[in-house]
Design an enzyme around this catalytic site. Structure first.
Site, short mmCIF file in Angstrom:
data_model
loop_
_atom_site.label_atom_id
_atom_site.label_comp_id
_atom_site.label_asym_id
_atom_site.label_seq_id
_atom_site.Cartn_x
_atom_site.Cartn_y
_atom_site.Cartn_z
N ARG A 183 0.80 -1.22 0.00
CA ARG A 183 0.00 0.00 0.00
C ARG A 183 0.84 1.28 0.00
O ARG A 183 0.33 2.36 -0.26
CB ARG A 183 -0.96 -0.02 1.21
N TYR A 210 31.06 32.90 -4.86
CA TYR A 210 31.29 31.47 -4.69
C TYR A 210 32.68 31.26 -4.10
O TYR A 210 33.69 31.62 -4.72
CB TYR A 210 31.17 30.69 -6.01
N GLY A 258 2.44 -14.60 5.48
CA GLY A 258 1.62 -14.34 6.65
C GLY A 258 2.41 -14.09 7.92
O GLY A 258 3.54 -14.57 8.09
N ASN A 272 0.54 1.91 6.92
CA ASN A 272 0.34 1.06 5.75
C ASN A 272 0.46 1.84 4.45
O ASN A 272 0.81 1.28 3.42
CB ASN A 272 -1.01 0.36 5.81
N GLY A 330 -7.76 -6.23 12.36
CA GLY A 330 -8.41 -7.40 12.92
C GLY A 330 -9.27 -6.99 14.12
O GLY A 330 -8.87 -6.13 14.91
C1 UD1 Z 1 -2.08 -7.20 11.19
C2 UD1 Z 1 -2.97 -8.17 11.94
C3 UD1 Z 1 -4.25 -7.44 12.33
C4 UD1 Z 1 -3.94 -6.20 13.15
C5 UD1 Z 1 -2.94 -5.31 12.42
C6 UD1 Z 1 -2.46 -4.24 13.38
C7 UD1 Z 1 -2.49 -10.38 11.06
C8 UD1 Z 1 -2.99 -11.50 10.20
N1 UD1 Z 1 -3.26 -9.29 11.11
O1 UD1 Z 1 -2.73 -6.82 9.97
O2 UD1 Z 1 -5.10 -8.30 13.08
O3 UD1 Z 1 -5.12 -5.48 13.40
O4 UD1 Z 1 -1.78 -6.06 12.01
O5 UD1 Z 1 -1.62 -3.31 12.76
O6 UD1 Z 1 -1.49 -10.54 11.71
N2 UD1 Z 1 4.74 -9.31 7.84
C9 UD1 Z 1 5.73 -10.27 7.78
N3 UD1 Z 1 5.51 -11.37 7.01
C10 UD1 Z 1 4.35 -11.55 6.32
C11 UD1 Z 1 3.35 -10.56 6.40
C12 UD1 Z 1 3.57 -9.45 7.19
O7 UD1 Z 1 6.78 -10.15 8.38
O8 UD1 Z 1 4.23 -12.56 5.64
C13 UD1 Z 1 5.00 -8.11 8.66
C14 UD1 Z 1 4.85 -6.81 7.89
O9 UD1 Z 1 6.09 -6.42 7.33
C15 UD1 Z 1 4.38 -5.85 8.97
C16 UD1 Z 1 3.63 -6.73 9.95
O10 UD1 Z 1 4.03 -8.06 9.67
O11 UD1 Z 1 5.45 -5.23 9.63
C17 UD1 Z 1 2.13 -6.62 9.82
O12 UD1 Z 1 1.77 -6.97 8.49
P1 UD1 Z 1 0.61 -6.21 7.73
O13 UD1 Z 1 0.46 -6.81 6.39
O14 UD1 Z 1 0.78 -4.76 7.82
O15 UD1 Z 1 -0.64 -6.70 8.63
P2 UD1 Z 1 -2.02 -5.99 8.75
O16 UD1 Z 1 -2.83 -6.24 7.54
O17 UD1 Z 1 -1.81 -4.58 9.14
CA CA Z 2 0.01 -3.12 9.24
#
Ligand code: UD1
Ligand code: CA
Length: 479
Positions: free
Chosen positions: A18, A372, A83, A234, A146
């Protein structure tokens, strides 16, 4: 209570789609510090035994920055399973086998979360003996987060992701902040059993909540009132919102420690900057990098200083300066450009439309107008006349200009470097100085002036200049 073992897991593998950026999300700067740097500073303040950072997107760039902040951080590579759940699972596997204790999970994109908040919740988590404690909050707009499904007794039963939520669940205002305190082995066991059967096809860390709850472990949700502390970045709109808040906090902190800041809304101060009491910042001042400003200095309006030192009682007006040292009582601007390696001596002056690079001006040396000065040493009390140019570059190499003390140079002098001017020497207006000038000598490079009488009337007949010249010679007044 004896201090038990602690590890912090920082999630930073996500793509940050994003942000729509070529730069990894966690490397975008906030007050001069990459997002991940804020989070790592907070993590370090907990004094954990281990810090593990999960990376994947722009892996090397992120890992380099991580190691700048925490030299011995464990860099964990996420595999093809996407994830947050998979990220934590791999981080737990990377911790030393004999580590058993609490793990704090935080996201690399939540920069304002502070260590005091984490400390308080950690104490609570340990005192209550819950298997899992997570932070929740009620933001202005819960969309995208979430949602927290509570049990009747006030614990947490599960988290449902926005993408998977029913309409009723989306109406819940309390959200999961993405910060977890969990015992290592309980988390490992729960995560190993998770699948990717959800709207995003990912292994959700949030599913660990439901599995621990169903296995009979107590799960606590601690509500944090100040939801801005937990704001995750984000996209770039959130980045600027969080930047605005952090700037307000930074400005207020300096104001309360004795700095006058006239217009907080137009002032930007990186976290690495140091300001003494009785500094005054006028509107439109941006201070970055290792900039340090001593008391009674006045900066602005409309000035950017990066990696600069400004000593007491100096003034810097409408100036752009990088890596410059401005000594006490010196005066810079308006409209000056100071580049790296510039040192302006005490009571020195760099004036309007003057550029200075890699040069030292000794005490009281002045370059007041339109000049200069590059790769130069200018002695004490010397005055450089308007429109001076150091011709420091011969097309392939740079050379130095050395000007002694108490020198006076005429307007529009060109110094063809390398060249040296002795103490107390002068140059005439328009001099082109190609060879050394002895102390006390006057350097001139003057071709005699010739006036060709009547040239304009002969060569520009009928022009306004010719008419004016004619009127002047016949003594006629202007119409
Ligand atoms: C996540 C939570 C959500 C919460 C929100 C709070 C999950 C499934 N959801 O959603 O419940 O409300 O954070 O901000 O956890 N990342 C990894 N590996 C991955 C995916 C993400 O390291 O495979 C890291 C990202 O770099 C980031 C963090 O995890 O720093 C959160 O990931 P992001 O995709 O922003 O999760 P949200 O959709 O915000
Ligand atoms: Ca996030």
């Amino acid at each position: 209570m004896t201090q038990s073992a602690l590890a912090v897991v920082v999630l930073a593998a996500g793509q940050g789609t994003r942000m729509k950026s070529e730069i990894a999300k966690v490397l975008h700067p906030l007050s001069g510090v990459p997002l991940i740097g804020h989070v790592l500073s907070t993590a370090s303040a907990l004094e954990p035994d281990h810090i593990a950072v999960v990376v994947r997107h722009q892996r090397d760039a992120v890992a380099d920055v991580v190691n700048d902040y925490v030299e011995d951080a464990l860099i964990v590579d996420q595999d093809d399973v996407p994830g947050t759940g998979r990220a934590v699972e791999l981080a737990l596997q990377a911790l030393p086998k004999d580590f058993s204790g609490d793990v704090v999970v935080i996201s690399g994109d939540v920069p304002l979360l502070d260590s005091d908040t984490l400390h308080a919740v950690l104490d609570h988590h340990r005192a209550e003996g819950t298997a899992l404690t997570l932070l929740t909050t009620v933001p202005d707009d819960p969309a995208g987060y979430g949602r927290v499904i509570r049990t009747e007794s006030g614990g947490v039963a599960r988290i449902v992701e926005d993408a998977d939520a029913t309409e009723d669940e989306r109406a819940i205002e309390e959200i999961n902040a993405g910060v977890y305190f969990v015992e290592r082995s309980a988390a490992s066991a729960a995560l190993a059993a998770l699948g990717t059967d959800n709207a995003q096809g990912e292994k959700y860390l949030t599913d660990m909540v439901e599995s621990l709850h169903q296995a009979g472990h107590p799960v606590a949700g601690v509500l944090v009132e100040d939801s801005w502390l937990l704001e995750g970045i984000n996209d770039r709109a959130q980045l600027s919102d969080v930047q605005a808040r952090l700037t307000r906090m930074t400005v207020r902190g300096w104001q309360l420690s004795g700095v006058t800041i006239q217009d907080p809304a137009s002032t930007m101060i990186d976290l690495s900057v140091e300001l003494a009491p009785d500094v005054t910042l006028l509107p439109g001042v941006h201070l970055g990098g290792s900039t340090r400003i001593d008391s009674h200095a006045t900066i602005g309006p409309d000035t950017t200083l990066v990696d600069c030192t400004v000593e007491s009682h100096a003034t810097v007006v409408r100036t752009h300066a990088l890596g410059a040292h401005i000594h006490e009582h010196a005066s810079i601007g308006p409209f000056s450009y100071l580049r790296p390696g510039t040192s302006v001596g005490p009571e020195g002056k760099v004036g309007a439309f003057v550029e200075v690079k890699n040069s030292t001006l000794q005490r009281g040396a002045k370059v007041p107008h339109l000049s200069y000065i590059g790769d130069s040493d200018v002695g004490e009390g010397t005055n450089i006349g308007a429109g001076a140019i150091t011709a420091n570059y011969d097309g392939s190499q740079k050379h130095r200009t050395t000007i002694g003390a108490q020198v006076r140079t005429g307007s529009h002098t060109v110094f063809v470097a390398p060249v040296e001017l002795g103490d107390g020497s002068y140059t005439a207006a328009g001099a082109v100085v190609r060879r050394a000038v002895e102390p006390g000598a006057l350097a001139m490079s003057i071709a005699p002036q010739r006036n060709l009488e009547g040239w304009v009337e002969q060569n520009r007949e009928g022009s306004p200049a010719a008419t004016a010249a004619k009127n002047a010679s016949t003594g006629k007044k202007k119409p």
